[in-house]
Design a protein around this motif. Structure first.
Motif, PDB file in Angstrom:
ATOM      1  N   VAL A 293      40.155  34.756  47.275  1.00  0.00           N
ATOM      2  CA  VAL A 293      40.256  35.587  46.337  1.00  0.00           C
ATOM      3  C   VAL A 293      40.280  35.673  45.020  1.00  0.00           C
ATOM      4  CG1 VAL A 293      41.170  38.736  45.578  1.00  0.00           C
ATOM      5  CG2 VAL A 293      40.805  37.414  48.188  1.00  0.00           C
ATOM      6  N   PRO A 294      39.799  35.921  44.413  1.00  0.00           N
ATOM      7  CA  PRO A 294      39.802  34.988  42.716  1.00  0.00           C
ATOM      8  C   PRO A 294      41.128  35.404  42.096  1.00  0.00           C
ATOM      9  CG  PRO A 294      37.747  35.622  42.704  1.00  0.00           C
ATOM     10  CD  PRO A 294      38.043  36.434  44.269  1.00  0.00           C
ATOM     11  N   SER A 295      41.472  34.314  41.248  1.00  0.00           N
ATOM     12  CA  SER A 295      43.398  34.696  40.614  1.00  0.00           C
ATOM     13  C   SER A 295      42.580  35.308  39.356  1.00  0.00           C
ATOM     14  CB  SER A 295      43.580  33.172  40.881  1.00  0.00           C
ATOM     15  OG  SER A 295      42.527  32.364  39.486  1.00  0.00           O
ATOM     16  N   ARG A 296      41.399  34.985  38.597  1.00  0.00           N
ATOM     17  CA  ARG A 296      40.816  36.132  37.680  1.00  0.00           C
ATOM     18  C   ARG A 296      41.332  37.592  38.164  1.00  0.00           C
ATOM     19  NH1 ARG A 296      35.556  35.353  40.729  1.00  0.00           N
ATOM     20  NH2 ARG A 296      34.672  37.237  40.822  1.00  0.00           N
ATOM     21  N   LEU A 297      41.413  37.804  38.754  1.00  0.00           N
ATOM     22  CA  LEU A 297      41.390  39.155  39.440  1.00  0.00           C
ATOM     23  C   LEU A 297      42.885  39.755  38.995  1.00  0.00           C
ATOM     24  CD1 LEU A 297      39.374  40.362  42.916  1.00  0.00           C
ATOM     25  CD2 LEU A 297      39.286  40.459  40.184  1.00  0.00           C
ATOM     26  N   GLY A 298      44.137  38.679  38.457  1.00  0.00           N
ATOM     27  CA  GLY A 298      45.126  38.197  38.992  1.00  0.00           C
ATOM     28  C   GLY A 298      46.191  39.447  37.141  1.00  0.00           C
ATOM     29  N   PRO A 299      44.805  39.524  36.219  1.00  0.00           N
ATOM     30  CA  PRO A 299      45.107  39.702  34.581  1.00  0.00           C
ATOM     31  C   PRO A 299      44.322  41.319  35.020  1.00  0.00           C
ATOM     32  CG  PRO A 299      44.320  37.178  34.374  1.00  0.00           C
ATOM     33  CD  PRO A 299      44.293  37.819  35.967  1.00  0.00           C
TER      34      PRO A 299
END
Length: 296
Positions: free
Chosen positions: A247-253
């Motif tokens: 699950v890509p870390s770009r979803l964090g922000p």
């Protein structure tokens, strides 16, 4: 734990939650923290993190239906899994809730729907729906989920891998440095995999749970986990490994900007299971969140 060796596996007990045979592991003491694992995992995923928090924050972790030592559900959906976790929490009382991957998506629903049961929420690489899923290791498996006979093929594949191969494959896909997982922890994961593979429902439960997760990618609007995330009213911490291949870390922000009261911690050199790879760092972040909640 550095300098001390891996924490011992927590004692397990079998109980019934909403009529379903469920295995629960506890560190001892009245649980202040409740942990929910990801797809294909079990309560063992929280062993080291829970041990670090246990001195003043005792913990409990369940095996989700169909995984570890728990029986499957008759029907799978993210909402059904959230109902199961909610029934568990209703017996525990309000807790600091922690979820990883699939368990993160489940706990998003739980926290949004039942804030009375959740003091704080920590989401570790939660499996939130995202665009272009085929660019991740998770999404590349999606086209096979609905093929006829998928569960049978998966059962044969798992049997061929055996507990050693299944454990190795899981560690390699979820971590950036498989060698960082201590041998004792690997042995515990391997033994759990052997027990799970012996259950008659392991492949079917995996496939149906995976389908339930993928269905959230096709459900925009009010039924999406993103809509639930916007309704979370408790203090929340999002932890993501920058090198997460599932699950890509770009979803964090994006998630941190969606949940009203949220903090974000992105860890370099970490994959999908920060609680396994960096338990001390995650424990420190959770303590800070709990201390902030207590002060407020």
């Amino acid at each position: 734990m550095p300098g001390e060796g891996p924490a011992p596996v927590w004692p397990a007990r079998d109980t019934r939650i909403a009529g379903v045979h469920t295995r629960v592991r506890e560190t001892g003491g009245t649980p202040a923290v409740a942990y929910v694992h990801g797809l294909g995992g079990s309560a063992l995923d929280w062993t080291d993190l829970g041990a670090l928090l246990a001195p003043d924050l005792p913990g409990a972790a369940l095996d989700l239906p169909g995984f570890g030592g728990s029986a499957p559900l008759r029907r799978y959906s993210l909402a059904a899994l959230a109902d199961h976790v909610t029934a568990w929490l209703a017996a525990l009382g309000p807790v600091h809730l922690v979820g990883n991957s699939l368990g993160g998506a489940v706990t998003v629903l739980v926290a949004a729907r039942r804030p009375d049961l959740v003091r704080t929420l920590t989401l570790i690489s939660p499996a939130m729906p995202f665009l272009r899923p085929w660019q991740s290791d998770l999404g590349r498996l999606a086209p096979f989920a609905w093929l006829p006979g998928t569960a049978r093929v998966l059962a044969l594949t798992m049997a061929r891998l055996g507990p050693d191969g299944l454990t190795r494959q899981s560690i390699e896909s979820c971590t950036t440095d498989p060698a960082s997982v201590p041998p004792d922890r690997l042995a515990a994961f391997r033994d759990e995999a052997e027990r799970w593979l012996a259950s008659p429902w392991h492949a079917d439960a995996y496939v149906r749970t995976f389908r339930a997760l993928l269905a959230t990618f096709l459900r925009p609007g009010a039924g999406s986990p993103w809509s639930y995330a916007a309704r979370i009213a408790v203090p929340t911490l999002v932890v993501w490994g920058r090198d997460d291949r599932l699950v890509p870390s770009r979803l964090g922000p994006r998630l941190a900007g969606t949940v009203p009261d949220c903090r974000l911690l992105v860890l370099d050199g970490v994959g999908h299971v920060a609680q396994v790879e960096r338990p001390a760092t995650v424990a420190g972040a959770i303590r800070a969140l709990v201390d902030e909640h207590r002060a407020a």
